[in-house]
Design an enzyme around this catalytic site. Structure first.
Site, PDB file in Angstrom:
ATOM      1  N   GLY A 171      36.468  56.725  36.439  1.00  0.00           N
ATOM      2  CA  GLY A 171      37.897  56.491  36.559  1.00  0.00           C
ATOM      3  C   GLY A 171      38.188  55.115  37.107  1.00  0.00           C
ATOM      4  N   ASP A 193      39.968  52.694  42.789  1.00  0.00           N
ATOM      5  CA  ASP A 193      40.970  53.194  43.748  1.00  0.00           C
ATOM      6  C   ASP A 193      41.701  54.456  43.310  1.00  0.00           C
ATOM      7  OD1 ASP A 193      40.395  51.314  45.625  1.00  0.00           O
ATOM      8  OD2 ASP A 193      41.967  49.915  44.988  1.00  0.00           O
ATOM      9  N   GLY A 218      34.093  51.951  39.529  1.00  0.00           N
ATOM     10  CA  GLY A 218      35.221  51.664  38.659  1.00  0.00           C
ATOM     11  C   GLY A 218      35.429  50.183  38.443  1.00  0.00           C
ATOM     12  N   HIS A 219      34.758  49.369  39.242  1.00  0.00           N
ATOM     13  CA  HIS A 219      34.962  47.934  39.163  1.00  0.00           C
ATOM     14  C   HIS A 219      34.493  47.414  37.811  1.00  0.00           C
ATOM     15  CE1 HIS A 219      35.419  44.018  41.103  1.00  0.00           C
ATOM     16  NE2 HIS A 219      36.136  44.715  41.956  1.00  0.00           N
ATOM     17  N   LYS A 271      45.680  62.595  43.738  1.00  0.00           N
ATOM     18  CA  LYS A 271      46.850  62.124  44.501  1.00  0.00           C
ATOM     19  C   LYS A 271      48.143  62.754  43.963  1.00  0.00           C
ATOM     20  CE  LYS A 271      44.492  57.657  45.062  1.00  0.00           C
ATOM     21  NZ  LYS A 271      44.591  56.209  45.167  1.00  0.00           N
ATOM     22  N   LEU A 327      32.031   7.900  19.723  1.00  0.00           N
ATOM     23  CA  LEU A 327      32.511   7.099  18.586  1.00  0.00           C
ATOM     24  C   LEU A 327      31.343   6.468  17.831  1.00  0.00           C
ATOM     25  CD1 LEU A 327      35.419   5.314  20.467  1.00  0.00           C
ATOM     26  CD2 LEU A 327      35.692   6.761  18.421  1.00  0.00           C
ATOM     27  N   LYS A 387      24.809   6.472  20.651  1.00  0.00           N
ATOM     28  CA  LYS A 387      24.233   7.813  20.703  1.00  0.00           C
ATOM     29  C   LYS A 387      22.765   7.822  20.236  1.00  0.00           C
ATOM     30  CE  LYS A 387      27.284   9.484  17.841  1.00  0.00           C
ATOM     31  NZ  LYS A 387      28.060   8.243  17.633  1.00  0.00           N
ATOM     32  N   SER A 410      30.606  13.870  15.640  1.00  0.00           N
ATOM     33  CA  SER A 410      31.291  15.158  15.828  1.00  0.00           C
ATOM     34  C   SER A 410      32.631  14.997  16.543  1.00  0.00           C
ATOM     35  CB  SER A 410      30.386  16.161  16.552  1.00  0.00           C
ATOM     36  OG  SER A 410      29.687  15.577  17.628  1.00  0.00           O
TER      37      SER A 410
END
Lengths: 286, 626
Positions: free
Chosen positions: B25, B28, B104-105, B157, B464, B469, B537
């Site tokens: 569930g 909390d 439940g986390h 609850k 560029l 590169k 690219s």
């Protein structure tokens, strides 16, 4: 092949019907443990089994013989604190021979070499962690089979069946692998090993009922003498006997059926501080 | 007649295994408190534990917190969340249960699966006031995918709604509708308060209108597991041993029974052998074994099956498993990064391992309303329907809740479990579609690192034209070789001279150029190589695609040389040609360059070139050295 005599159990009466036995709870636990041991043997090499000489690890050796048709095809390891009861050493020597075990002995460093920030009994217990780590490193074990159970202690309840230990043998409790549908992860990096826990789903009473059913031998210390018996066996100086009159396996089972105290009540280190067990385990304690 | 005798002799001695119950569930909504209350009300607490809870609560200045019982790890108490599942045995009358508490986390989903996967029944805890939340839906979805057959809903609850019938019936109808969409049958919806004990073990005085079972009654009504004994025999081979001169085929029976004399087919090859003996050690001798037993078989002829081979009845076609190389599966995805089409994994199915590739993602579950949508990736902790393609026919039985059949699990190259894949059935190949069966390397990543002496990686240099590169890449390649590291450079002009010689400079062709480079880089990196890609690219979208193709091993490096500098250098005379109109769509002049927003490394132009080379080399070394 050497065959051990067949048990005479009432289920054997079904033989003539050639129908499978209806599995009871112990049959199911046994089948699951055998499956786990066979997975470990197949997936993790080199592999060894931690034999502490206590009731759980005797059951584990027994289950290995079930899995491998009477053989234990990997070494068993006793990491000796040299502070065990004399009865335990005698038991070890007797059953190493009887069960044809390949026994490896490891020793633990003196307590002075252990983290002084730990409370005294835990510090003493941590010697075993150091001794174990040295053995794993020396033999470069990828898999170590250990007999811990979920019902023994809260942090053990969080364990996996295949529990990876990172470099330095640390247990990363916040980052455990998913484990479901009997699929066990076997990640591998240098310096890492996997702890295998075939008894994780067993409870203390299951262990005793299985010991009774199979006739598995035990150290006498588990049975009452002068109104006291040991429920769990550690080092002599940090294990205390509990009040009991149970002097046979059947009497122990009857006693446990009504007992409401925890098994490790006689272990001093568990009561020193709230988080001590977790600290020990993260560092590699069983 | 004979059967009756067996049943009677068992009624005295037989103890059924504990029934595992998982509690799930939203965080909390009160799972841990429920378990604490359940154990207290059924008198299942050990003496020491109650004292521990009282003491821990007192130390923190709180009233008794039932959840402390489970959140026993120090870190959990400090953070107030349960980080891993815990199992606690308890007893109702003569029946044993094991409660699995699942966190439940959200990021702890995998722990929840670990706890929940072998449960016989589930209690889905829903805050009556808040109703179903995101994790309620997520957990419900998982209950379906892992195959939990019995679901009890606890409206916890309910005191916050004063146990008002009209309000509670409205929440109940919402939850029933949600679970109905998942084809989950609900056993009961119980209005309750775990804190006060209403309708847990005893009937609530505040909800006299409610005629259904209390939680404890609903649990007691959960039927025992369905028998697998009557189904056709299946045993996946776990291992083959030879002890004392005898060969044993070891495994656990998934379903059905096996008897000495049975003829069995072995795996996809279908060789046939006869069972000579059903072997056990130190157990009553029986020529028969049934579902759930771990046994060993002696076969005649004395064949040596492989681990993973499925043993099944040889002479009954109707009792044979499905056989297909393409399989439709559901999926719960556990990896931190999304799943994409084309990724390869090992599919583990019981003890079998098959190389598979994700052939298609057929639908992705939208967790807002649990509908199926189209999608090209499955997010972390997501659910989907996908098709897997194997390189050969896989034998399997379709997944069925409560049985062991078709429980596929996906494992990556690092032997990590990354997803659960319940197998639905064989997948048809669409008309005109050509089945491809990519294969993945079987070399473990760890061994690759060991033999090569370094890890792999793709370092993608963008910048560029004329930014330097290729020069930097080639110099780094040389420097790395001096450190015994194998690197490959894929640079634009080299690729266009061969592999991509059919491509021009239109946006489509540039896109294709980058796609090809990324795939080559991926193949090289998977073989353990360090790859340096030097490609203009220019578009963010293309680089993102390259990152997706390569996967987690992709590192973007921005060679940040300003346009003026590049144009001044103009080593190939391209800028001049572009300015005079001889080259159309030239990046920086007549086509856009989108600079990376957050590259992992930026090589600044205002430094000497040697410094850029050193920086890049050091960066690569840091990432690939073990």
């Amino acid at each position: 092949m050497t065959q051990t005599p067949i048990l005479s159990r009432d289920q054997a009466t079904t033989t003539s019907l050639a129908q499978p036995r209806i599995m009871d709870d112990l049959d199911q636990l046994e089948a699951q443990s055998i499956f786990i041991l066979r997975e470990a043997y197949r997936k993790l090499k080199p592999l060894s089994l931690l034999w502490s000489l206590g009731k759980d690890s005797n059951v584990m050796v027994w289950l290995a013989r079930k899995a491998f048709m009477g053989h234990v095809p990997f070494p068993v390891m006793h990491v000796d604190t040299e502070k065990k009861f004399p009865e335990m050493y005698a038991f070890r020597d007797e059953y190493t021979k009887k069960w044809n075990l390949d026994l490896l002995l490891g020793y633990c460093p003196p307590v002075e070499e252990i983290d002084p920030s730990l409370p005294p009994a835990a510090r003493s217990a941590a010697r075993k962690t150091a001794g174990l780590a040295a053995m794993i490193d020396k033999h470069r074990f990828r898999g170590v089979i250990a007999g811990i159970r979920r019902d023994e202690q809260a942090t053990r309840a969080k364990e996996r069946v295949f529990s990876p230990r990172g470099a330095g043998h640390r247990w990363d409790v916040r980052n455990q692998p998913p484990e479901f549908w009997d699929q066990y992860a076997t990640p591998y990096e240098d310096g890492m090993h996997i702890r295998v826990h075939p008894l994780l789903s067993w409870r203390e009473i299951d262990i005793w009922r299985y010991i009774e059913r199979e006739g598995i031998p035990l150290v006498d210390l588990y049975f009452a003498k002068d109104g006291k018996r040991y429920r769990s066996l550690g080092d002599q100086d940090i294990t205390n006997p509990v009040e009991s009159t149970a002097s046979t396996v059947a009497e122990v089972i009857a006693e446990l059926e009504t007992s409401r105290t925890s098994e490790r009540a006689g272990r001093a280190m568990d009561h020193e501080s709230e988080d001590v067990f977790e600290r020990l385990r993260v560092a590699g304690y069983l | 007649m004979g059967d009756n005798i067996v049943t009677e002799s068992f009624s005295e001695t037989h103890r059924a295994a504990a029934t595992p119950i998982v509690i799930v569930g939203h965080v909390d909504h009160g799972k841990s408190s429920l378990i604490g209350r359940l154990l207290y009300d059924t008198d299942s607490l050990q003496d020491g534990k109650l004292a521990q809870i009282v003491e821990s609560s007192r130390k923190r200045g709180l009233a008794v917190e039932w959840s402390f019982l489970l959140d026993s790890l120090q870190i959990e108490r400090d953070q107030g969340v349960t980080v891993d599942s815990t199992r606690i045995p308890f007893r109702l009358g003569s029946r044993d249960f094991v409660i699995v508490d699942a966190p439940g986390h959200r990021q702890f989903l995998r722990n929840m699966i670990t706890g929940a996967a072998d449960a016989e029944a589930a209690v889905l805890v829903v805050d009556a006031k808040e109703g179903a939340q995101e994790q309620t839906r997520r957990h419900a979805m998982l209950l379906r995918l892992i195959g939990i057959r019995h679901v009890i809903v606890l409206l916890n609850k309910s005191d916050l709604l004063e146990f008002d019938e009209a309000k509670i019936v409205r929440v109940e109808s919402d939850v029933r509708q949600l679970l109905g969409r998942l084809e989950i049958e609900v056993e009961a919806v119980v209005p309750a308060s775990a804190r006060d004990g209403d309708n847990i073990a005893s009937r609530s005085e505040r909800a006299l209108w409610y005629k259904g079972p209390t939680l404890v009654e609903a649990l007691a009504n959960v039927p025992p597991p369905a028998s697998r004994a009557a189904l056709p025999f299946r045993m996946p081979v776990q291992d083959v041993y030879r002890f004392d001169g005898v060969r044993y085929v070891a495994g656990r029976i998934e379903r059905g029974t096996v008897r000495a004399g049975d003829r069995l087919a072995i795996g996809a090859q279908g060789q046939v052998a006869t069972v000579v003996e059903v072997c056990r050690w130190h157990a009553p001798e029986l020529p028969v074994a049934g579902a759930g037993e771990s046994i060993a078989l002696r076969l005649e002829p004395d064949l040596v099956p492989d681990r993973g081979d499925l043993l099944f009845p040889a002479d009954d076609k109707a009792a044979a498993p499905e056989r297909s190389a393409r399989i439709r599966t559901r999926l719960f995805w556990l990896r931190g990064e999304p799943l994409r089409v084309g990724e390869s994994f090992t599919l583990r199915l019981a003890t079998a391992e098959h190389d598979v590739t994700v052939a298609s993602i057929d639908a992705v579950v939208d967790l807002e309303d649990l509908t199926l949508r189209e999608g090209d990736s499955v997010p972390p902790d997501g659910f989907a329907e996908i098709t897997l393609a194997a390189s050969h026919a896989v034998l399997f039985d379709p997944f069925s809740p409560g049985f062991g059949d078709g429980r596929g699990v996906l494992v990556d190259r690092y032997q990590r479990i990354v997803g659960g894949a319940p197998l639905i059935g064989p997948a048809e190949l669409a008309d005109g579609e050509h089945a491809i069966h990519p294969t993945a390397s079987r070399v473990p990543a760890a061994r690759q690192v060991q033999t090569r002496g370094h890890r792999s990686g793709v370092f993608w240099l963008t910048g560029l034209p004329g930014s330097g590169k290729s020069t930097v890449a080639r110099a780094a390649e040389l420097a790395l070789s001096e450190q015994a590291i194998n690197a490959t450079v894929l640079d634009g002009d080299t690729l266009r001279a061969g592999l991509c010689s059919d491509l021009g400079f239109s946006p489509e062709d540039r896109h294709e150029n980058i796609r090809r480079a990324a795939h080559v880089a991926k193949i090289l990196a998977e073989s353990g190589q360090v790859v340096i890609v030097a490609l203009v690219s220019p578009l963010e979208a293309d680089r993102t695609q390259a990152r997706q193709i390569v996967g987690g091993n992709f590192h973007e490096v921005f060679v940040d040389t300003p346009l003026e500098t590049c144009e001044k250098r103009d080593p190939k005379g391209l800028y001049a040609a572009a300015r005079s109109g001889k080259i159309p769509e030239f990046t920086g002049v007549s086509a856009p360059y989108e600079a990376p927003v957050s590259p992992e490394l930026r090589l600044a132009a205002d430094r000497p070139e040697q410094e850029a080379i050193n920086t890049l080399t050091a960066f690569i070394l840091r990432l690939v050295q073990p």
